[in-house]
Design a protein around this motif. Sequence first.
Motif, mmCIF file in Angstrom:
data_model
loop_
_atom_site.group_PDB
_atom_site.id
_atom_site.type_symbol
_atom_site.label_atom_id
_atom_site.label_comp_id
_atom_site.label_asym_id
_atom_site.label_seq_id
_atom_site.Cartn_x
_atom_site.Cartn_y
_atom_site.Cartn_z
ATOM 1 N N LYS A 108 3.872 14.274 -1.815
ATOM 2 C CA LYS A 108 4.129 13.296 -0.761
ATOM 3 C C LYS A 108 3.684 11.906 -1.192
ATOM 4 O O LYS A 108 3.185 11.708 -2.290
ATOM 5 C CB LYS A 108 3.419 13.725 0.529
ATOM 6 C CG LYS A 108 3.902 15.069 1.046
ATOM 7 C CD LYS A 108 2.970 15.642 2.086
ATOM 8 C CE LYS A 108 3.385 17.071 2.434
ATOM 9 N NZ LYS A 108 2.261 17.893 2.858
ATOM 10 N N GLY A 109 3.874 10.930 -0.290
ATOM 11 C CA GLY A 109 3.457 9.568 -0.598
ATOM 12 C C GLY A 109 4.171 8.971 -1.799
ATOM 13 O O GLY A 109 3.563 8.268 -2.610
ATOM 14 N N SER B 83 5.686 12.669 5.745
ATOM 15 C CA SER B 83 4.672 12.078 4.862
ATOM 16 C C SER B 83 5.272 11.361 3.664
ATOM 17 O O SER B 83 4.626 11.206 2.624
ATOM 18 C CB SER B 83 3.653 13.135 4.394
ATOM 19 O OG SER B 83 2.958 13.669 5.502
ATOM 20 N N GLY B 84 6.525 10.931 3.792
ATOM 21 C CA GLY B 84 7.139 10.050 2.815
ATOM 22 C C GLY B 84 7.172 10.529 1.377
ATOM 23 O O GLY B 84 6.677 9.824 0.482
ATOM 24 N N CYS C 69 -1.033 10.211 7.036
ATOM 25 C CA CYS C 69 -1.815 9.437 6.074
ATOM 26 C C CYS C 69 -2.766 10.351 5.308
ATOM 27 O O CYS C 69 -2.861 10.275 4.077
ATOM 28 C CB CYS C 69 -2.599 8.344 6.803
ATOM 29 S SG CYS C 69 -3.712 7.402 5.721
ATOM 30 N N ASP D 293 3.803 4.049 -0.378
ATOM 31 C CA ASP D 293 2.802 4.169 0.686
ATOM 32 C C ASP D 293 1.750 3.062 0.574
ATOM 33 O O ASP D 293 0.992 3.023 -0.394
ATOM 34 C CB ASP D 293 2.127 5.538 0.587
ATOM 35 C CG ASP D 293 0.974 5.688 1.558
ATOM 36 O OD1 ASP D 293 1.014 5.048 2.635
ATOM 37 O OD2 ASP D 293 0.035 6.436 1.244
ATOM 38 N N ARG E 298 -0.730 12.712 2.939
ATOM 39 C CA ARG E 298 -0.199 12.047 1.736
ATOM 40 C C ARG E 298 -1.239 11.976 0.621
ATOM 41 O O ARG E 298 -0.901 12.125 -0.564
ATOM 42 C CB ARG E 298 0.271 10.626 2.080
ATOM 43 C CG ARG E 298 1.556 10.555 2.851
ATOM 44 C CD ARG E 298 2.119 9.154 2.861
ATOM 45 N NE ARG E 298 1.283 8.181 3.532
ATOM 46 C CZ ARG E 298 1.323 7.901 4.832
ATOM 47 N NH1 ARG E 298 2.162 8.558 5.616
ATOM 48 N NH2 ARG E 298 0.553 6.973 5.357
ATOM 49 N N LYS F 70 2.396 3.186 -4.693
ATOM 50 C CA LYS F 70 2.308 1.980 -3.873
ATOM 51 C C LYS F 70 3.592 1.141 -3.923
ATOM 52 O O LYS F 70 4.387 1.248 -4.860
ATOM 53 C CB LYS F 70 1.125 1.124 -4.325
ATOM 54 C CG LYS F 70 -0.219 1.843 -4.243
ATOM 55 C CD LYS F 70 -0.487 2.374 -2.843
ATOM 56 C CE LYS F 70 -1.772 3.185 -2.764
ATOM 57 N NZ LYS F 70 -1.861 3.943 -1.493
ATOM 58 N N THR G 77 -1.764 7.274 -3.566
ATOM 59 C CA THR G 77 -0.324 7.507 -3.530
ATOM 60 C C THR G 77 0.413 6.432 -4.323
ATOM 61 O O THR G 77 -0.190 5.505 -4.861
ATOM 62 C CB THR G 77 0.141 7.497 -2.069
ATOM 63 O OG1 THR G 77 -0.385 6.326 -1.433
ATOM 64 C CG2 THR G 77 -0.365 8.717 -1.325
ATOM 65 N N VAL H 298 7.629 6.100 5.711
ATOM 66 C CA VAL H 298 6.450 6.650 5.035
ATOM 67 C C VAL H 298 5.755 7.700 5.896
ATOM 68 O O VAL H 298 5.029 8.557 5.389
ATOM 69 C CB VAL H 298 5.467 5.526 4.640
ATOM 70 C CG1 VAL H 298 4.664 5.030 5.835
ATOM 71 C CG2 VAL H 298 4.517 6.001 3.539
ATOM 72 N N ASP H 299 5.994 7.651 7.217
ATOM 73 C CA ASP H 299 5.361 8.606 8.118
ATOM 74 C C ASP H 299 6.234 9.809 8.428
ATOM 75 O O ASP H 299 5.797 10.736 9.109
ATOM 76 C CB ASP H 299 4.980 7.915 9.429
ATOM 77 C CG ASP H 299 3.801 6.972 9.277
ATOM 78 O OD1 ASP H 299 2.905 7.289 8.485
ATOM 79 O OD2 ASP H 299 3.803 5.908 9.923
ATOM 80 N N THR I 27 -0.910 2.757 2.495
ATOM 81 C CA THR I 27 -2.235 3.187 2.932
ATOM 82 C C THR I 27 -3.041 3.714 1.749
ATOM 83 O O THR I 27 -2.516 3.973 0.670
ATOM 84 C CB THR I 27 -2.139 4.257 4.028
ATOM 85 O OG1 THR I 27 -1.567 5.459 3.484
ATOM 86 C CG2 THR I 27 -1.280 3.769 5.187
#
Length: 425
Positions: free
Chosen positions: A170-171, A200-201, A161, A206, A164, A241, A239, A196-197, A208
């Motif tokens: 990432k993200g 780091s996607g 998290c 994302d 990202r 969404k 990130t 997403v994890d 978060t």
Amino acid sequence: MTPPRALLRQMFDAAVASAQPALCVPPHLPSPDALNGGRLIVIGAGKASAAMARAVEDHWTGPPDSLQGLVVTRYGYGAACERIEIVEAAHPVPDRAGFAAAERLLAYVAGLRENDFVLALISGGGSALLPLPAPGLTFEHKQALNAALLRSGATIAEMNCVRRHLSAIKGGRLAAACPARMLTLVLSDVPGDDPVDIASGPTVADPTTCADALDILRRHAIEVPAEVRALLESGRGETVKPGDQRLARNEVRVIAAPQQALEAAAVVAQNAGYAPLILGDAIEGEAREVGTVLAGIARQAALHGQPIAPPCVILSGGETTVTVRGTGRGGRNVECLLACAVALAGQPRVHALMGDTDGVDGIEETAGALIGPDTLERGRALGLKARDALANNDGHGFFGALGDAVVTGPTRTNVNDFRAILIER
């Protein structure tokens, strides 16, 4: 009957084999007809990404000149490919090679055509291998933060998290930069298998926020440079969404996960006459605490036949964490195993293997280790105190001295931690 140590190693090898890219990638390849005159562009990042790329080349049935790509993996985890370029970089603490590869990868996808078809190959380790910082941050910021996260005791979801929200790639940002269709194939190395994890996607939306990242830094008392805090507090690190139209043409599939590795090991146990019990594929927590709990379960099984009667094997996966306080050689699997050995205190008929399916536990080129009823006694004969080694986060030093390390070399896959406790009749 197969000796316990040999059987434990067979189970671990079966778990690793079940997640080999050569098995799990080919069923998900797009057909040449799906290209509609475009190219198949392969991108990727992670410890398994080069082997995944090799599986693509080996099974691609379209014209050879329709295939090209760029993938980044850990040093030593490369694979021979003809049309897909493989770049190697450092893991778990990133280096300049990873920084340069991430820059190239982002520019590469941004320059593609709309009728291209992008195959993104993502596996664990991609976070460290794509250390491209957000605008306003430096590579040194990312490098220092990564090292601090690894020592903090944060879970992999918490670490990723934060990563990202401090990244330019990432993200979901890598997919958002791509004008072409995209299919993301993921090998899961995280509890819960949330894409997403994983790495780091980079191609995944994302949910978060920067506020979540700040809360993680606060809870784990991680000091960060003023530039990092300012980026998060301003919201500039947000990130991509869920619902963002830039990701509307991206499909994501998890093609291998810890559960299938545990099931493969369970088959080996059953065939050898041991009843398997899978506790779960997403067990988290401080490694030494998880090891103590697993020892309690094993002791109950050995003494009372609960929750399963011997001969049996108790299996689990997931990803523990280590809050580093000592100066030892680390490794979450060997820390968990050493705590388990201490708690078992030489319990007769109980043996165990714990290791990372990628072949690297922590920063050591060692997957994990084995214990048996005589482990602590053998250590004492060499002048080694297991409790002292545990306090110093030196599981690798302890098991290495005993000759009980499990060394696989690069496995070129990654479906997280593997833990097996074998209890003889």
